[in-house]
Write an enzyme that holds these catalytic residues in place. Structure first.
Site, mmCIF file in Angstrom:
data_model
loop_
_atom_site.group_PDB
_atom_site.id
_atom_site.type_symbol
_atom_site.label_atom_id
_atom_site.label_comp_id
_atom_site.label_asym_id
_atom_site.label_seq_id
_atom_site.Cartn_x
_atom_site.Cartn_y
_atom_site.Cartn_z
ATOM 1 N N HIS A 187 44.632 36.324 36.272
ATOM 2 C CA HIS A 187 43.086 36.879 36.973
ATOM 3 C C HIS A 187 42.209 35.876 37.040
ATOM 4 O O HIS A 187 42.041 34.902 36.337
ATOM 5 C CB HIS A 187 42.689 37.967 36.042
ATOM 6 C CG HIS A 187 42.455 37.655 34.587
ATOM 7 N ND1 HIS A 187 43.653 37.716 33.482
ATOM 8 C CD2 HIS A 187 41.108 37.257 33.942
ATOM 9 C CE1 HIS A 187 42.849 37.221 32.603
ATOM 10 N NE2 HIS A 187 41.633 37.134 32.643
ATOM 11 N N GLN A 190 42.241 32.717 27.316
ATOM 12 C CA GLN A 190 42.805 33.901 27.949
ATOM 13 C C GLN A 190 43.234 34.948 27.206
ATOM 14 O O GLN A 190 43.826 34.622 26.107
ATOM 15 C CB GLN A 190 44.034 33.380 28.524
ATOM 16 C CG GLN A 190 44.825 34.501 29.358
ATOM 17 C CD GLN A 190 46.083 33.892 30.144
ATOM 18 O OE1 GLN A 190 46.717 32.857 29.686
ATOM 19 N NE2 GLN A 190 46.708 34.753 30.895
ATOM 20 N N ASN A 214 41.229 31.337 33.182
ATOM 21 C CA ASN A 214 41.641 30.892 31.677
ATOM 22 C C ASN A 214 43.551 30.982 31.697
ATOM 23 O O ASN A 214 43.975 32.098 31.926
ATOM 24 C CB ASN A 214 41.049 31.681 30.646
ATOM 25 C CG ASN A 214 39.481 31.906 30.873
ATOM 26 O OD1 ASN A 214 38.837 30.541 31.070
ATOM 27 N ND2 ASN A 214 38.950 32.924 30.555
ATOM 28 N N HIS A 247 38.401 35.263 37.603
ATOM 29 C CA HIS A 247 36.924 35.838 37.150
ATOM 30 C C HIS A 247 36.253 35.475 38.437
ATOM 31 O O HIS A 247 35.915 34.383 38.843
ATOM 32 C CB HIS A 247 36.207 35.307 35.974
ATOM 33 C CG HIS A 247 36.986 35.592 34.791
ATOM 34 N ND1 HIS A 247 36.618 36.720 33.874
ATOM 35 C CD2 HIS A 247 37.868 35.211 34.095
ATOM 36 C CE1 HIS A 247 37.212 36.967 32.808
ATOM 37 N NE2 HIS A 247 38.210 35.861 32.814
ATOM 38 N N ASP A 298 34.844 44.015 35.761
ATOM 39 C CA ASP A 298 35.248 43.825 34.410
ATOM 40 C C ASP A 298 34.424 45.058 33.706
ATOM 41 O O ASP A 298 33.231 45.026 33.942
ATOM 42 C CB ASP A 298 34.784 42.460 34.093
ATOM 43 C CG ASP A 298 35.320 41.857 32.720
ATOM 44 O OD1 ASP A 298 36.085 40.734 32.731
ATOM 45 O OD2 ASP A 298 35.086 42.581 31.823
HETATM 46 P P1 5GP Z 1 40.109 36.466 29.983
HETATM 47 O O1 5GP Z 1 39.387 36.336 28.610
HETATM 48 O O2 5GP Z 1 41.862 36.919 29.539
HETATM 49 O O3 5GP Z 1 40.136 35.256 30.917
HETATM 50 O O4 5GP Z 1 39.585 37.688 30.543
HETATM 51 C C1 5GP Z 1 39.797 38.942 30.265
HETATM 52 C C2 5GP Z 1 38.886 39.854 31.053
HETATM 53 O O5 5GP Z 1 39.493 41.301 30.976
HETATM 54 C C3 5GP Z 1 37.683 40.098 29.878
HETATM 55 O O6 5GP Z 1 36.279 39.765 30.536
HETATM 56 C C4 5GP Z 1 37.567 41.703 29.608
HETATM 57 O O7 5GP Z 1 36.460 42.246 29.566
HETATM 58 C C5 5GP Z 1 38.290 42.290 30.772
HETATM 59 N N1 5GP Z 1 39.110 43.398 30.532
HETATM 60 C C6 5GP Z 1 39.924 43.589 29.423
HETATM 61 N N2 5GP Z 1 40.285 44.675 29.355
HETATM 62 C C7 5GP Z 1 39.862 45.431 30.489
HETATM 63 C C8 5GP Z 1 40.167 46.739 31.078
HETATM 64 O O8 5GP Z 1 40.916 47.500 30.485
HETATM 65 N N3 5GP Z 1 39.460 47.095 32.213
HETATM 66 C C9 5GP Z 1 38.657 46.178 32.895
HETATM 67 N N4 5GP Z 1 38.049 46.430 34.088
HETATM 68 N N5 5GP Z 1 38.625 44.793 32.461
HETATM 69 C C10 5GP Z 1 39.236 44.507 31.195
#
Ligand code: 5GP
Ligand code: ZN
Length: 137
Positions: free
Chosen positions: A101, A95, A88, A103, A32
Site C-alpha cells: 500500500h 510495515q 513501508n 500512503h 486510512d
Molecule cells: P503500514 O504501517 O503497514 O505502512 O500502514 C498500515 C495502515 O493501514 C495504517 O496507517 C493503518 O491505520 C491502516 N489500517 C489498518 N487496518 C485498517 C483497516 O481495517 N481499514 C483502514 N481503512 N485502514 C487500516
C-alpha cells in the site's frame, strides 16, 4: 491473486467496508482508519502483493500515476499545503499490513506531524564503498 487471510485483500474487494475515494480495475483508494492527518489515504492494489519487491513493474508505474492524480485532487479539495507519499516494506520499516500500500498523506501548516529522517555523517570512504556495492555488476 489474493490472500484469504489478508485484510487489505478483503477491503480492496469490497468485502470489508471502507471509505472509498477512488476505484478502478486495478486499485481501490481508501481513507486510512487511523489517519495521521486529515485525508490520509491508502492506495491498495486489488491483487495481493506483500510488498514493493513483489509488485510487478507495470503495477508500480500505475501506482505512481494514480498517486499523482490523487495528490492533485486531494490538494485541491482539502487545501493542504504539502503532501507526503510513504510506502513501508518490512517490519523494521514500519510495515504492519503485509499487502502493498502507498500512503497518501496531505500536510497542513502546523499539523503537528513529523515524518522525518535522521541524517548521519558517513565518511567519503563509506559512501564510496556503498556506492561500489550497489552498482557492482
Ligand atoms: P503500514 O504501517 O503497514 O505502512 O500502514 C498500515 C495502515 O493501514 C495504517 O496507517 C493503518 O491505520 C491502516 N489500517 C489498518 N487496518 C485498517 C483497516 O481495517 N481499514 C483502514 N481503512 N485502514 C487500516
Ligand atoms: Zn492482500
Amino acid at each position: 491473486m489474493r490472500d484469504d487471510n489478508c485484510i487489505f485483500c478483503k477491503i480492496a474487494a469490497g468485502e470489508i467496508p471502507s471509505r472509498v475515494l477512488h476505484e478502478d480495475e486495478q486499485f481501490r483508494v481508501i481513507l486510512d482508519l487511523a489517519p495521521v492527518t486529515r485525508g490520509h489515504a491508502l492506495i491498495l492494489p486489488k491483487n495481493h502483493y506483500a510488498n514493493l519487491y513483489e509488485l510487478p513493474e507495470d503495477v508500480a508505474a500505475d501506482v505512481m500515476k494514480l498517486a499523482k492524480k490523487m495528490a492533485g485532487t486531494m490538494t485541491e479539495k482539502l487545501g493542504c499545503t504539502g503532501f507526503n507519499l510513504l510506502q513501508n516494506n518490512g517490519e523494521i520499516a514500519g510495515q504492519t499490513v503485509k499487502h502493498f500500500h502507498l500512503h497518501l498523506i496531505p500536510r497542513y501548516d502546523e499539523d503537528g506531524q513529523s515524518i522525518t529522517m535522521k541524517p548521519t555523517s558517513p565518511s567519503a570512504a563509506e559512501l564510496d564503498e556503498v556506492k561500489e556495492i550497489i552498482t557492482r555488476a
